[in-house]
Design an enzyme around this catalytic site. Structure first.
Site, PDB file in Angstrom:
ATOM      1  N   HIS A 293      -3.446   7.156   2.898  1.00  0.00           N
ATOM      2  CA  HIS A 293      -3.846   5.837   2.402  1.00  0.00           C
ATOM      3  C   HIS A 293      -5.213   5.491   2.986  1.00  0.00           C
ATOM      4  O   HIS A 293      -5.448   5.627   4.188  1.00  0.00           O
ATOM      5  CB  HIS A 293      -2.790   4.816   2.823  1.00  0.00           C
ATOM      6  CG  HIS A 293      -3.180   3.402   2.539  1.00  0.00           C
ATOM      7  ND1 HIS A 293      -3.787   3.009   1.370  1.00  0.00           N
ATOM      8  CD2 HIS A 293      -3.069   2.279   3.304  1.00  0.00           C
ATOM      9  CE1 HIS A 293      -4.023   1.714   1.409  1.00  0.00           C
ATOM     10  NE2 HIS A 293      -3.601   1.244   2.568  1.00  0.00           N
TER      11      HIS A 293
ATOM     12  N   ASN B 261     -10.135  -0.473   0.837  1.00  0.00           N
ATOM     13  CA  ASN B 261      -8.683  -0.342   0.707  1.00  0.00           C
ATOM     14  C   ASN B 261      -8.255  -0.868  -0.673  1.00  0.00           C
ATOM     15  O   ASN B 261      -8.398  -2.054  -0.945  1.00  0.00           O
ATOM     16  CB  ASN B 261      -8.024  -1.147   1.832  1.00  0.00           C
ATOM     17  CG  ASN B 261      -6.514  -1.042   1.827  1.00  0.00           C
ATOM     18  OD1 ASN B 261      -5.909  -0.617   0.842  1.00  0.00           O
ATOM     19  ND2 ASN B 261      -5.895  -1.443   2.929  1.00  0.00           N
TER      20      ASN B 261
ATOM     21  N   CYS C 261       0.821  -1.226   0.000  1.00  0.00           N
ATOM     22  CA  CYS C 261       0.000   0.000   0.000  1.00  0.00           C
ATOM     23  C   CYS C 261       0.850   1.270   0.000  1.00  0.00           C
ATOM     24  O   CYS C 261       0.339   2.355  -0.286  1.00  0.00           O
ATOM     25  CB  CYS C 261      -0.939  -0.001   1.197  1.00  0.00           C
ATOM     26  SG  CYS C 261      -1.935  -1.487   1.319  1.00  0.00           S
TER      27      CYS C 261
HETATM   28  O1  UT7 Z   1      -3.198  -1.401   3.910  1.00  0.00           O
HETATM   29  C1  UT7 Z   1      -2.894  -2.122   5.057  1.00  0.00           C
HETATM   30  C2  UT7 Z   1      -4.036  -3.040   5.347  1.00  0.00           C
HETATM   31  N1  UT7 Z   1      -4.378  -3.309   6.693  1.00  0.00           N
HETATM   32  C3  UT7 Z   1      -5.098  -2.528   7.525  1.00  0.00           C
HETATM   33  O2  UT7 Z   1      -5.290  -1.356   7.366  1.00  0.00           O
HETATM   34  C4  UT7 Z   1      -5.706  -3.238   8.679  1.00  0.00           C
HETATM   35  C5  UT7 Z   1      -5.549  -2.569  10.002  1.00  0.00           C
HETATM   36  N2  UT7 Z   1      -6.455  -3.197  10.960  1.00  0.00           N
HETATM   37  C6  UT7 Z   1      -7.789  -2.945  10.954  1.00  0.00           C
HETATM   38  O3  UT7 Z   1      -8.265  -2.158  10.155  1.00  0.00           O
HETATM   39  C7  UT7 Z   1      -8.637  -3.608  12.019  1.00  0.00           C
HETATM   40  O4  UT7 Z   1      -7.806  -4.352  12.866  1.00  0.00           O
HETATM   41  C8  UT7 Z   1      -9.730  -4.534  11.408  1.00  0.00           C
HETATM   42  C9  UT7 Z   1     -10.789  -3.692  10.724  1.00  0.00           C
HETATM   43  C10 UT7 Z   1      -9.132  -5.538  10.471  1.00  0.00           C
HETATM   44  C11 UT7 Z   1     -10.425  -5.280  12.565  1.00  0.00           C
HETATM   45  O5  UT7 Z   1     -10.967  -4.362  13.480  1.00  0.00           O
HETATM   46  P1  UT7 Z   1     -10.682  -4.527  15.032  1.00  0.00           P
HETATM   47  O6  UT7 Z   1     -11.432  -3.468  15.728  1.00  0.00           O
HETATM   48  O7  UT7 Z   1      -9.192  -4.579  15.225  1.00  0.00           O
HETATM   49  O8  UT7 Z   1     -11.352  -5.908  15.322  1.00  0.00           O
HETATM   50  P2  UT7 Z   1     -10.696  -7.216  15.979  1.00  0.00           P
HETATM   51  O9  UT7 Z   1      -9.817  -7.911  15.014  1.00  0.00           O
HETATM   52  O10 UT7 Z   1     -10.138  -6.840  17.321  1.00  0.00           O
HETATM   53  O11 UT7 Z   1     -11.980  -8.096  16.188  1.00  0.00           O
HETATM   54  C12 UT7 Z   1     -13.035  -7.702  17.100  1.00  0.00           C
HETATM   55  C13 UT7 Z   1     -14.187  -8.673  16.933  1.00  0.00           C
HETATM   56  C14 UT7 Z   1     -13.750 -10.127  16.949  1.00  0.00           C
HETATM   57  O12 UT7 Z   1     -14.741 -10.887  17.642  1.00  0.00           O
HETATM   58  P3  UT7 Z   1     -14.531 -11.327  19.176  1.00  0.00           P
HETATM   59  O13 UT7 Z   1     -13.277 -12.164  19.152  1.00  0.00           O
HETATM   60  O14 UT7 Z   1     -14.352 -10.053  19.948  1.00  0.00           O
HETATM   61  O15 UT7 Z   1     -15.768 -12.083  19.484  1.00  0.00           O
HETATM   62  C15 UT7 Z   1     -13.775 -10.524  15.509  1.00  0.00           C
HETATM   63  O16 UT7 Z   1     -13.988 -11.903  15.313  1.00  0.00           O
HETATM   64  O17 UT7 Z   1     -14.827  -8.460  15.670  1.00  0.00           O
HETATM   65  C16 UT7 Z   1     -14.932  -9.728  14.982  1.00  0.00           C
HETATM   66  N3  UT7 Z   1     -14.911  -9.480  13.562  1.00  0.00           N
HETATM   67  C17 UT7 Z   1     -16.003  -9.217  12.847  1.00  0.00           C
HETATM   68  N4  UT7 Z   1     -17.313  -9.121  13.181  1.00  0.00           N
HETATM   69  C18 UT7 Z   1     -18.193  -8.842  12.216  1.00  0.00           C
HETATM   70  C19 UT7 Z   1     -13.820  -9.445  12.732  1.00  0.00           C
HETATM   71  N5  UT7 Z   1     -14.226  -9.181  11.488  1.00  0.00           N
HETATM   72  C20 UT7 Z   1     -15.580  -9.041  11.533  1.00  0.00           C
HETATM   73  C21 UT7 Z   1     -16.535  -8.750  10.549  1.00  0.00           C
HETATM   74  N6  UT7 Z   1     -17.833  -8.650  10.941  1.00  0.00           N
HETATM   75  N7  UT7 Z   1     -16.244  -8.529   9.248  1.00  0.00           N
END
Ligand code: UT7
Length: 339
Positions: A263, A293, A122
């Site tokens: 980005h 993204n 990215c």
């Molecule tokens: O260009 C570089 C690319 N990368 C990035 O920019 C990614 C950077 N990271 C992020 O944007 C975030 O970490 C994410 C959007 C990927 C995830 O958000 P988060 O607030 O960090 O969520 P998390 O991974 O801590 O997950 C929280 C909860 C989990 O459930 P439990 O374990 O708390 O029950 C996940 O399983 O959200 C759940 N979850 C979802 N729920 C509904 C993860 N993905 C989803 C989803 N829909 N799509």
């Protein structure tokens, strides 16, 4: 191209034109609700994304790059024969080789151009611009086209809801040309970096020489894998730090930034970074909600839409900043000087 070093004279590089292409098909959050265990509310509140564009089954990355390259050239009022070098930042190429750039140069008729891909994920567009500026200001080239092109919908795992919802397909780019008016460079500076010790935080394990696709593998290892929380922490840190390092080096402050184009990965990352930097939201442009993204295409796509919306106008100083797999980061301050 044929280049003779030392003939640069007083030339300076200028960001002369922008252009883009996005596939027609829109995949909305409500469409995704039918495909994976997710909700519109979760996606919007955690990322800011509402829809993304998805390439047609018969489209590959070079097909997007070709249309974006043609759009940049049309906006510049130049022909493909004027291009000395075509650089395609991409981490989703059609093949390991030939490069997307070589295929694109052929298709648009840039027959005299050198063409190559670069892989900084990215951060790739800003890395590509740095190369373009170096080529132009050293006298090795007078016209360099940089087209970030990505097709992430082919590499995300439909079984992984945390990554499947984030990405979209697009290509977008810029033309960097030489001016001999003796003025200062249109590019104030770059801050580029990489930390390979965190390489495994965002990767596709299979398909390279570490694990060739010709050997048996677990299907999940052929898809993008990401430690979202770690990448999030890294992103919020480097977005702020790289902008501050660059401004300090340039003896400038955030008040010298007319427009910031970060980005487009996650609205929470952007909000965190601009809050820490003290840049008011009205001086920040984004289009994440419409495209998700799009990796190396995200910054030039946002630049082009900012231009179309009348938000980016001639003479403005634009701070671009990104981060991505590698892990890499990149920032650059540039004056927009359309032809
Ligand atoms: O260009 C570089 C690319 N990368 C990035 O920019 C990614 C950077 N990271 C992020 O944007 C975030 O970490 C994410 C959007 C990927 C995830 O958000 P988060 O607030 O960090 O969520 P998390 O991974 O801590 O997950 C929280 C909860 C989990 O459930 P439990 O374990 O708390 O029950 C996940 O399983 O959200 C759940 N979850 C979802 N729920 C509904 C993860 N993905 C989803 C989803 N829909 N799509």
């Amino acid at each position: 191209m044929i280049a003779v070093p030392g003939s640069a004279g007083t030339r300076r590089a200028r960001l002369a034109a922008l252009g883009y292409y996005v596939p027609e098909h829109r995949l909305t959050n409500s469409d995704l609700e039918k495909l994976v265990d997710t909700t519109d509310d979760w996606i919007v509140s955690r990322t800011g994304i509402r829809e993304r564009r998805i390439a047609a089954p018969d489209e590959a990355t070079s097909d997007l790059a070709i249309k974006a390259a043609e759009d940049v050239l049309a906006n510049a009022g130049r022909s493909a024969q004027d291009i000395d070098v075509l650089i395609v930042p991409t981490c989703t190429p059609d093949h390991l080789f030939p490069s997307v750039a070589a295929l694109t140069a052929d298709a648009i008729g840039a027959r005299g151009a050198a063409a190559f891909d670069i892989q900084a994920a990215c951060s790739g567009f800003i890395y590509g611009l740095a190369q373009a500026v170096a080529l132009v200001e050293s006298g090795l080239a007078t016209s360099v086209l940089v087209v970030g092109a990505e097709l992430f919908s082919r590499i995300v795992n439909p079984g992984d809801r945390s990554t499947f919802i984030l990405f979209g397909d697009a290509a977008a780019g810029a033309l960097v040309v030489a001016d001999d008016d003796g003025g200062p460079s249109g590019f104030f500076g770059f801050e580029l970096g990489a930390d390979g010790s965190k390489g495994d935080q965002l990767q596709i394990p299979v398909g390279g020489t570490r694990h060739p696709a010709s050997l048996a593998f677990d299907q999940a290892d052929a898809y993008l894998q990401m430690n979202g929380r770690e990448v999030f922490k890294f992103a919020t840190r480097v977005m702020e730090e790289s902008v501050l390092r660059l401004l300090e080096r340039l003896e400038m402050t955030v008040d010298d930034i007319d427009l910031m184009v970060p980005h487009q990965a996650n609205q929470r990352i952007i909000d965190h970074a601009i809050g820490r930097l003290g840049i008011p939201p009205e001086r920040v442009f984004g289009n994440l909600e419409h495209y998700g993204n799009t990796s190396a295409a995200s910054i030039p796509l946002a630049l082009a839409e900012a231009r179309d919306a009348g938000v980016l106008t001639s003479g403005m100083r634009v701070m671009m900043v990104g981060f991505g797999a590698g892990l890499t980061w990149a920032a650059s301050l540039v004056r927009y000087e359309p032809t």
